[in-house]
Design an enzyme around this catalytic site. Structure first.
Site, mmCIF file in Angstrom:
data_model
loop_
_atom_site.group_PDB
_atom_site.id
_atom_site.type_symbol
_atom_site.label_atom_id
_atom_site.label_comp_id
_atom_site.label_asym_id
_atom_site.label_seq_id
_atom_site.Cartn_x
_atom_site.Cartn_y
_atom_site.Cartn_z
ATOM 1 C CB ALA A 77 -0.718 -0.044 1.326
ATOM 2 N N GLY A 118 0.904 -5.365 0.710
ATOM 3 C CA GLY A 118 -0.088 -5.652 -0.270
ATOM 4 C C GLY A 118 0.212 -6.125 -1.694
ATOM 5 C CD GLU A 121 -2.136 -8.096 2.198
ATOM 6 O OE1 GLU A 121 -1.782 -6.943 2.152
ATOM 7 O OE2 GLU A 121 -2.775 -8.411 3.290
ATOM 8 C CD GLU A 141 1.778 -5.572 5.409
ATOM 9 O OE1 GLU A 141 2.532 -6.782 5.648
ATOM 10 O OE2 GLU A 141 0.817 -5.775 4.109
HETATM 11 C C1 LIG Z 1 10.487 -1.571 -1.162
HETATM 12 C C2 LIG Z 1 11.660 -1.397 -0.282
HETATM 13 C C3 LIG Z 1 12.177 -2.881 -0.014
HETATM 14 C C4 LIG Z 1 12.782 -0.599 -1.251
HETATM 15 O O1 LIG Z 1 13.837 -0.587 -0.397
HETATM 16 P P1 LIG Z 1 14.844 0.547 -1.171
HETATM 17 O O2 LIG Z 1 16.071 0.576 -0.257
HETATM 18 O O3 LIG Z 1 15.159 0.018 -2.484
HETATM 19 O O4 LIG Z 1 14.266 1.886 -1.267
HETATM 20 P P2 LIG Z 1 13.458 2.896 -0.134
HETATM 21 O O5 LIG Z 1 13.177 2.132 1.100
HETATM 22 O O6 LIG Z 1 14.546 4.190 -0.001
HETATM 23 O O7 LIG Z 1 12.412 3.515 -0.842
HETATM 24 C C5 LIG Z 1 12.206 4.310 -1.871
HETATM 25 C C6 LIG Z 1 11.242 5.320 -1.819
HETATM 26 O O8 LIG Z 1 9.861 4.582 -1.787
HETATM 27 C C7 LIG Z 1 9.273 4.895 -0.516
HETATM 28 N N1 LIG Z 1 8.233 3.651 -0.204
HETATM 29 C C8 LIG Z 1 8.802 2.548 0.068
HETATM 30 N N2 LIG Z 1 7.548 2.016 0.248
HETATM 31 C C9 LIG Z 1 6.710 2.739 0.379
HETATM 32 C C10 LIG Z 1 5.392 2.473 0.493
HETATM 33 N N3 LIG Z 1 4.928 1.279 0.857
HETATM 34 N N4 LIG Z 1 4.647 3.567 0.521
HETATM 35 C C11 LIG Z 1 5.149 4.798 0.210
HETATM 36 N N5 LIG Z 1 6.298 4.852 -0.200
HETATM 37 C C12 LIG Z 1 7.202 3.818 0.026
HETATM 38 C C13 LIG Z 1 10.210 5.183 0.389
HETATM 39 O O9 LIG Z 1 9.748 5.956 1.468
HETATM 40 C C14 LIG Z 1 11.461 6.050 -0.500
HETATM 41 O O10 LIG Z 1 11.025 7.167 -0.710
HETATM 42 P P3 LIG Z 1 11.525 8.561 0.117
HETATM 43 O O11 LIG Z 1 11.160 9.926 -0.301
HETATM 44 O O12 LIG Z 1 11.302 8.262 1.476
HETATM 45 O O13 LIG Z 1 13.310 8.423 0.083
HETATM 46 C C15 LIG Z 1 11.375 -0.515 0.863
HETATM 47 O O14 LIG Z 1 11.119 0.754 0.381
HETATM 48 C C16 LIG Z 1 10.490 -1.257 1.909
HETATM 49 O O15 LIG Z 1 10.423 -2.058 2.532
HETATM 50 N N6 LIG Z 1 9.418 -0.507 1.745
HETATM 51 C C17 LIG Z 1 7.841 -0.865 2.699
HETATM 52 C C18 LIG Z 1 7.535 -1.760 2.196
HETATM 53 C C19 LIG Z 1 6.221 -2.085 3.261
HETATM 54 O O16 LIG Z 1 6.257 -1.985 4.321
HETATM 55 N N7 LIG Z 1 4.741 -2.644 2.590
HETATM 56 C C20 LIG Z 1 3.831 -2.776 3.111
HETATM 57 C C21 LIG Z 1 3.031 -1.481 3.113
HETATM 58 S S1 LIG Z 1 1.333 -1.425 4.061
HETATM 59 C C22 LIG Z 1 0.472 -2.378 3.088
HETATM 60 O O17 LIG Z 1 0.703 -3.023 2.098
HETATM 61 C C23 LIG Z 1 -0.905 -2.609 3.892
HETATM 62 C C24 LIG Z 1 -1.807 -3.641 3.159
HETATM 63 O O18 LIG Z 1 -1.426 -5.241 3.819
HETATM 64 C C25 LIG Z 1 -3.078 -3.559 3.458
HETATM 65 C C26 LIG Z 1 -3.688 -2.245 2.997
HETATM 66 C C27 LIG Z 1 -5.208 -2.500 2.854
HETATM 67 C C28 LIG Z 1 -6.070 -1.397 3.236
HETATM 68 C C29 LIG Z 1 -7.437 -1.752 3.471
HETATM 69 C C30 LIG Z 1 -7.604 -1.879 4.935
HETATM 70 C C31 LIG Z 1 -9.196 -1.665 5.392
HETATM 71 C C32 LIG Z 1 -9.189 -1.390 6.883
HETATM 72 C C33 LIG Z 1 -9.748 -0.166 7.278
HETATM 73 C C34 LIG Z 1 -9.411 0.380 8.640
HETATM 74 C C35 LIG Z 1 -9.709 1.749 8.418
HETATM 75 C C36 LIG Z 1 -9.646 2.666 9.747
HETATM 76 C C37 LIG Z 1 -9.861 4.048 9.616
HETATM 77 O O19 LIG Z 1 -8.556 4.890 9.373
HETATM 78 O O20 LIG Z 1 -10.665 4.350 9.997
#
Ligand SMILES: CC(C)(COP(=O)(O)OP(=O)(O)OC[C@H]1O[C@@H](n2cnc3c(N)ncnc32)[C@H](O)[C@@H]1OP(=O)(O)O)[C@@H](O)C(=O)NCCC(=O)NCCSC(=O)C[C@@H](O)CCCCCCCCCCCCC(=O)O
Ligand SMILES: NC(=O)c1ccc[n+]([C@@H]2O[C@H](COP(=O)([O-])OP(=O)(O)OC[C@H]3O[C@@H](n4cnc5c(N)ncnc54)[C@H](O)[C@@H]3O)[C@@H](O)[C@H]2O)c1
Length: 729
Positions: A77, A118, A121, A141
């Site tokens: 996400a 995600g 997923e 997450e």
């Molecule tokens: C991917 C990586 C391994 C890459 O690593 P690398 O070293 O190559 O690069 P960087 O880490 O420097 O990243 C580059 C750049 O990208 C930005 N970035 C990385 N990941 C994300 C991201 N996921 N989102 C946004 N930006 C991201 C990073 O910040 C860098 O930019 P910057 O400007 O800061 O230099 C590594 O980046 C990594 O590990 N990333 C994170 C991966 C991760 O954690 N993924 C999981 C994300 S959370 C998710 O996926 C959630 C899902 O499971 C579910 C979503 C469902 C939603 C529906 C929910 C319904 C429930 C509702 C509840 C509501 C409550 C309410 O509010 O009322």
């Protein structure tokens, strides 16, 4: 076999460009194009749903491939969207994944880079998964204070079982393609061009029923053991999580995977909502982005000290001076990153011991290759050709000056000279050289090959190029570099001063070391101040206090009141331990006692007796001290020092302080770091009022005196983010 002639682009870009739609005969390829990590922002979700619908409508299309453009499969996400209006905009990720899962035409996820959160997923909702050998998958997450909320807690256990799913989800580990294959998480590892291979594979499964490929329709293989597995997991996770709520909430969601899929999904959703609205999720997401934001460094002292304009020197070889605890750890880090190292030591025994440790620590596979990059020597002239030197000799200004003088005369003029001092004045060290612009502090943390923080210290004359080089070196060796200014103890150790001082005062008033440690560990630290002191060695602080003239090896300096030094309240209990040779774990006794060969800290009646007698001698009346008071008395003065540091421009941003504490001192990540915690969790006004109230009770504890910046911010209602780099810098 794919007929390459058929791989002509019939791409139309009528759908949102963030999910490009291309056809290869009967196969549609949907390529997510949202650099840098192809996260599922609103337009990506919309593009995928539109693409899937179009593919379903077209009778000529018989299978669908989803992949990522550029460097990776979607990494999850878009975390920056959380809490904004776009996060809630339909289609949400759950509906995208439902469209994939229920697609009558087979959907293949073709993974390269990292399929995370995600992204993974989505792959699990697909009917087939392919991966290149270098791909990694995972559900991280938990590190963002949430759970895999798009079916990850329900689909993963249906493939790998509850036990493995708990392990993967609560640690957030990334799994390599080969392991994913053996766990059944990918169907095939493909060599060569992923697009071609994926199209070929998609063709090969066209017409096959998808029903038996839908993970959502499967049952959990170890369902009958779920109670037992969850009970066992609960015990270790609660201990390991130290106050973080996400890990155990993940377990609760996984537990529901033995129920019918829709029921489990509903449970996952409720638990996700609970986490998303907790105070810990934003704190952990702040920590995630801060770790990355500190790479965009600058310093108010000099406009040129800025990541945008300053260019690093190329460093291919590094000299390390001193093969003690730190020198050896630094050497290992450098070798692991493939840099050449010349390790210099004056003590032959110590050098031999260091070489053995380096050999043992480097992984078996690459040890000989890495060791070939290492030269060891007792002769300073061996450093004549290195690009940079990192000094790690004893913490003595006299010795450091002597070493830097020597280094200045021996090394090539353009070589950078760095000190690993824990807190000595970088300017004084630089002053003995003819190249103060090339002198910098590079403060590693023990064990230096493990701890991720590198605190880089800008001296009065340090050039922008030198800072850029130190920051770049950090990246090269996998550290999180933070740029700070020069002052005694820099950022990290300076803030630690009030924390340990107040912890020792608590002993005077009635706490035992284990009471203080327990309260701090319950707050979330891996170790309280006394266990940490025993681990690091109590002599480090003692030598520092002797060097500052606060004490001597024989006791208080002559004509000094026992409980005051230079007008400030002082507690000599730690000095008393050192005078008895109780230096911590290494001598088998410190604040605690240790059985031979064991690191378990055991409360020691000898120490308790020493503290009792001390209280009697100095007229302290023992009282019961609550955990809350312990936490506030230790942590609020530490935070207060952070405000002094911001006020003086030693740290440019509060996030630099937070990252320092998260990566160097084990500050619990789920609280975001000391400054974030102060502002967003406790509230600055409450911190200020508590400090005022404690200060009224202990007027001579000078660390309790609130910082003028903190007072000013509370009065004006300013936020730390607004302060930016513009505090009186
Ligand atoms: C991917 C990586 C391994 C890459 O690593 P690398 O070293 O190559 O690069 P960087 O880490 O420097 O990243 C580059 C750049 O990208 C930005 N970035 C990385 N990941 C994300 C991201 N996921 N989102 C946004 N930006 C991201 C990073 O910040 C860098 O930019 P910057 O400007 O800061 O230099 C590594 O980046 C990594 O590990 N990333 C994170 C991966 C991760 O954690 N993924 C999981 C994300 S959370 C998710 O996926 C959630 C899902 O499971 C579910 C979503 C469902 C939603 C529906 C929910 C319904 C429930 C509702 C509840 C509501 C409550 C309410 O509010 O009322
Ligand atoms: N140990 C820690 O936890 C830690 C953490 C961060 C920073 N530091 C800092 O790192 C530096 C080194 O600390 P350490 O714990 O590794 O010390 P240490 O006592 O383990 O090692 C110091 C080494 O320097 C060698 N040495 C002394 N004089 C020398 C000279 N003139 N030339 C070459 N080698 C010489 C000694 O023989 C010894 O092997 C200190 O400035 C310390 O404050 C220590």
């Amino acid at each position: 076999m794919v007929n390459t002639m058929t791989l002509t682009w019939e791409a139309t870009r009528e759908f949102a460009v963030m999910a490009e739609y291309s056809t290869y005969g009967s196969v549609v390829v949907l390529q997510v194009n949202n650099p840098p990590v192809n996260s599922f922002s609103y337009h990506v979700r919309q593009g995928l749903v539109d693409g899937l619908e179009k593919a379903q409508r077209d009778p000529a299309i018989r299978s669908i491939v989803i992949m990522g453009k550029g460097r990776t499969f979607p990494a999850g996400a878009d975390v920056r969207e959380f809490g904004t209006a776009s996060a809630g905009m339909m289609p949400d990720l759950l509906s995208v994944l439902a469209a994939v899962d229920t697609s009558p035409k087979p959907v293949v996820s073709a993974i390269h880079g990292t399929a995370l959160g995600g992204g993974f997923e989505l792959a699990l909702a697909s009917h087939y998964r392919l991966a290149v050998p270098s791909a990694r998958v995972g559900l991280p997450e938990v590190h963002l204070g949430i759970l895999p909320g798009a079916g990850g807690t329900q689909r993963l256990p249906r493939v790998v079982g509850v036990k493995t799913a708990i392990q993967m989800i609560t640690t957030g580990q990334h799994i390599k393609a080969q392991q994913a294959l053996s766990l059944g998480l990918v169907d095939k590892i493909v060599q060569g061009d992923l697009l071609k291979e994926a199209v070929s594979f998609a063709r090969s499964i066209e017409g096959r029923p998808v029903e038996d490929r839908r993970i959502s329709q499967k049952t959990v293989p170890d369902a009958e053991k779920v109670g037992e597995v969850v009970d066992a997991a609960r015990k270790t996770i609660i201990r390991r999580a130290r106050g973080a709520i996400a890990p155990m909430t993940c377990v609760q969601a996984i537990q529901a995977s033995v129920l019918p899929f829709d029921v489990g999904m509903q449970r996952e959703r409720e638990l996700m909502a609970f986490l998303m609205t907790s105070w810990q999720a934003p704190a952990q997401q702040y920590a995630f982005f801060s770790e990355r934001e500190v790479r965009r460094w600058s310093h108010p002292r000099d406009k040129r000290v800025n990541f945008k304009t300053a260019k690093p020197r190329v460093i291919k070889s590094v000299g390390v001076v001193g093969a003690g605890t730190m020198g050896v750890g630094i050497t290992i880090s450098l070798l692991q990153a493939g840099l050449k190292v010349v390790l210099l030591e004056v003590n032959k025994k110590q050098l031999d011991r260091g070489i053995t440790t380096i050999q043992k620590t480097l992984s078996q596979k690459s040890a000989s290759q890495r060791m070939s990059l290492l030269t060891t020597t007792m002769d300073y002239s061996a450093l004549s050709d290195v690009d940079m030197v990192i000094e790690a000799v004893f913490e003595s200004m006299r010795l450091k000056k002597e070493v830097f003088k020597k280094l200045d005369s021996i090394t090539k003029p353009q070589a950078i000279l760095a000190s690993n001092t824990s807190g000595l004045d970088i300017d004084k060290i630089a002053a003995v050289t003819k190249r103060p612009d090339k002198v910098v502090g590079t403060h590693f943390f023990a064990p230096a090959n493990i701890m991720r923080l590198l605190e880089n210290i800008l001296g009065k004359h340090t050039s922008a190029e030198t800072i850029a080089t130190a920051m770049q070196l950090g990246t090269t060796i996998g550290k999180v570099g933070v740029l700070v200014g020069n002052c005694p103890g820099f950022v990290g150790n300076r803030m630690l001063g009030p924390y340990v001082t107040e912890a020792v005062f608590l002993l005077e008033e009635g706490a035992d070391p284990q009471d203080v440690d327990k309260a701090i560990e319950e707050f979330g630290f891996a170790m309280g101040p006394f266990r940490m002191g025993d681990l690091s060695g109590l002599d480090i602080g003692w030598r520092g206090r002797i060097e500052k003239g606060l004490t001597t090896e024989q006791g208080p300096p002559p004509a000094t009141p026992p409980l005051y030094r230079r007008g400030n309240r002082y507690c000599p209990l730690a000095d008393m331990l050192c005078m008895q040779g109780r230096l911590g774990q290494k001598t088998g006794a410190g604040w605690y006692r240790y059985e031979p060969g064991s690191r378990a800290a055991l409360p020691d009646p000898v120490v308790q007796q020493m503290i009792r007698e001390y209280r009697q001698e100095h007229g302290f009346k023992k009282r019961t001290i609550s955990s809350q008071e312990i936490v506030e008395r230790c942590l609020y003065p530490l935070i207060n020092e952070g405000f002094h540091i911001l006020d003086e421009g030693i740290a440019a941003r509060s996030m630099d302080i937070d990252v320092t504490y998260l990566f160097g001192y084990g500050w619990p990540r789920h609280t975001g770091g000391p400054m974030y915690y102060a502002e967003k969790v406790v509230g600055l006004e409450k911190i200020l009022r508590s400090l005022e109230s404690y200060q009224a009770q202990y007027p001579d504890h000078h660390y309790l005196q609130p910082s003028p910046l903190l007072r000013d911010m509370v009065a004006k209602g300013t936020s730390l983010a607004a302060l930016g780099t513009d505090s009186k810098l």
